[in-house]
Design an enzyme around this catalytic site. Structure first.
Site, short mmCIF file in Angstrom:
data_model
loop_
_atom_site.label_atom_id
_atom_site.label_comp_id
_atom_site.label_asym_id
_atom_site.label_seq_id
_atom_site.Cartn_x
_atom_site.Cartn_y
_atom_site.Cartn_z
N LYS A 184 41.15 36.07 47.64
CA LYS A 184 41.22 36.68 46.31
C LYS A 184 41.08 35.63 45.20
O LYS A 184 41.19 34.43 45.45
CB LYS A 184 42.54 37.44 46.14
CG LYS A 184 42.67 38.62 47.11
CD LYS A 184 41.65 39.70 46.80
CE LYS A 184 41.87 40.98 47.57
NZ LYS A 184 41.36 40.97 48.95
C1 PLP Z 1 40.90 46.70 47.08
C2 PLP Z 1 42.03 46.16 47.90
N1 PLP Z 1 43.18 46.85 47.94
C3 PLP Z 1 44.23 46.40 48.65
C4 PLP Z 1 44.17 45.24 49.37
C5 PLP Z 1 45.34 44.86 50.21
O1 PLP Z 1 45.86 43.61 49.88
P1 PLP Z 1 46.57 42.70 50.97
O2 PLP Z 1 45.52 42.22 51.92
O3 PLP Z 1 47.14 41.59 50.16
O4 PLP Z 1 47.60 43.53 51.64
C6 PLP Z 1 42.99 44.49 49.35
C7 PLP Z 1 42.86 43.21 50.04
O5 PLP Z 1 42.66 42.79 51.00
C8 PLP Z 1 41.88 44.97 48.62
O6 PLP Z 1 40.72 44.32 48.61
#
Ligand code: PLP
Length: 392
Positions: A184
């Site tokens: 990210k």
């Molecule tokens: C659009 C979106 N929503 C939610 C997430 C979930 O985040 P995490 O991987 O930190 O749980 C991600 C990331 O991977 C994402 O790209």
């Protein structure tokens, strides 16, 4: 096979190393003063009253859903062109999702008109995703929510630092959720943040993040409390101090890194105007507001075999990806709702390829990517390559 250019890469250096080392030397590892400092800095950065750090973006979404009161029997409208976590977070609460189609091949965000079509008496909330860090049509979406008395949750996983009409993404709706996963714009490995201006949402989020407890280990360590009550069924969704320390450093770099991402995206767009690449569509040509440029999606022309194209890119040492296989077509979601049809999402998702984008990507790298892209396109169909306009 050695990759010359990965899809994404970290901007990590001595500052992150020292920040992690500092935490280790201070010998307090779990949610404490560094996490609180990260939360304060993040809330200042996005201009919001409350920010609660959690272990990942999925947890942020889950807590946001619970905090606006979503539960069994409710429906939440979500896009399908997103990471599966967006929809999963809704299902964790016992509610159901209703998928809404995106706007078009040039705007991959959820369509306000399609949101309206999905509203039923059971609808409780709209969960929007700022795809790639490009702002959704928030004024219209907020108006729909007001008219139908719905909560708005923003999945701003791709959008730290992005704004629309001068207002940070993640702060338009009732509650916003960020992810600090390794790839990210602000990366801590795993990590996330819930932001809100609503005191009631903040209170529920804070309580559920740590087992519904009324005090934290950190409070007791500082002598602020001796014991605790448990007032709700909560979770262990806490962030730790090392990741908060990494987050503080990454937050300081974020505006500069987003600006660099923007410059790289501009360079790609110029290069993709080359007539030899005609047929490739580049979404978000006239994006609203100030995007965070998390990813750079392109849509391949018809008649190009995407797998062959991605293989050719990989053989040239360039990693590409797909954002996203639509959620409603995954086996698990198909079993729940086989009838869902989202024509624009499906058409776009079958042509989408994501090119490398990260702040450390050099101009000569984008030139190389553009030149091999032309060759990969040729090998995946029959066409000829001219010189790439940004070749250096
Ligand atoms: C659009 C979106 N929503 C939610 C997430 C979930 O985040 P995490 O991987 O930190 O749980 C991600 C990331 O991977 C994402 O790209």
């Amino acid at each position: 096979m050695d990759l010359r250019i990965p899809l994404s890469d970290l901007d990590y250096g001595p500052e992150e190393e020292n920040a992690a080392l500092d935490v280790i030397r201070r010998r307090w590892l779990t949610m404490g003063s560094v996490t609180q400092e990260f939360e304060r800095a993040f809330s200042d950065f996005v201009g919001v009253k409350h920010a609660w750090a959690v272990s990942n973006g999925t947890q942020a979404l889950h807590l946001a859903c619970l905090a606006v009161g979503i539960g069994p029997g409710d429906e939440v409208i979500v896009p399908s062109l997103t990471f599966v976590a967006t929809a999963n977070a809704v299902l964790y609460t016992g509610a159901d999702v209703r998928f809404a189609d995106i706007i078009s091949a040039s705007d991959l965000n959820v369509s306000p008109d399609e949101i309206v079509k999905q509203i039923t008496p059971r609808t409780k909330a709209i969960l929007v995703v700022h795809y790639g860090g490009y702002p959704c049509r928030m004024p219209e979406i907020m108006e729909i929510a007001r008219r139908h008395h719905l909560a708005v949750i923003e999945d701003a996983a791709h959008a730290p630092g992005a704004t629309l009409e001068g207002r940070a993404l993640g702060t338009w709706g009732d509650v916003g959720c960020f992810s600090f996963f390794s790839n990210k714009n602000l990366a801590t490995g795993e990590g996330g943040m819930v932001v809100t201006n609503r005191d009631d949402i903040a209170e529920v989020t804070k309580t559920l993040r740590s087992h519904g407890m009324t005090t934290l280990t950190w409070d007791r360590h500082r002598g602020h409390a001796h014991t605790y009550d448990v007032v709700a069924l909560g979770y262990n969704y806490r962030m730790d101090e090392i990741r908060a320390a990494l987050g503080l450093v990454q937050l300081r770099k974020l505006a500069g890194n987003n600006a660099r991402r923007s410059a790289i995206a501009r360079r790609y767009r110029e290069g993709l105007r080359n007539p030899s690449l005609s047929g490739i569509e580049v979404p978000f040509g006239d994006a609203r507001g100030m995007p965070a440029h998390h990813i750079f999606p392109i849509l391949l022309p018809g008649g190009v075999d995407r797998d062959a194209f991605m293989d050719a890119m990989r053989k040239a040492g360039v990693q590409t990806s797909i954002h996203y296989p639509p959620i409603h077509r995954f086996t698990y979601y198909l079993q729940r709702a086989p009838e869902v049809s989202l024509p624009i999402t499906e058409a776009v998702a079958s042509r989408e390829v994501t090119l490398p984008l990260y702040p450390m990507l050099r101009d000569e790298d984008t030139s190389y990517i553009l030149s091999v892209l032309c060759e990969a396109l040729t090998s995946a169909r029959t066409a000829s390559c001219g010189p790439a306009s940004t070749r250096s």
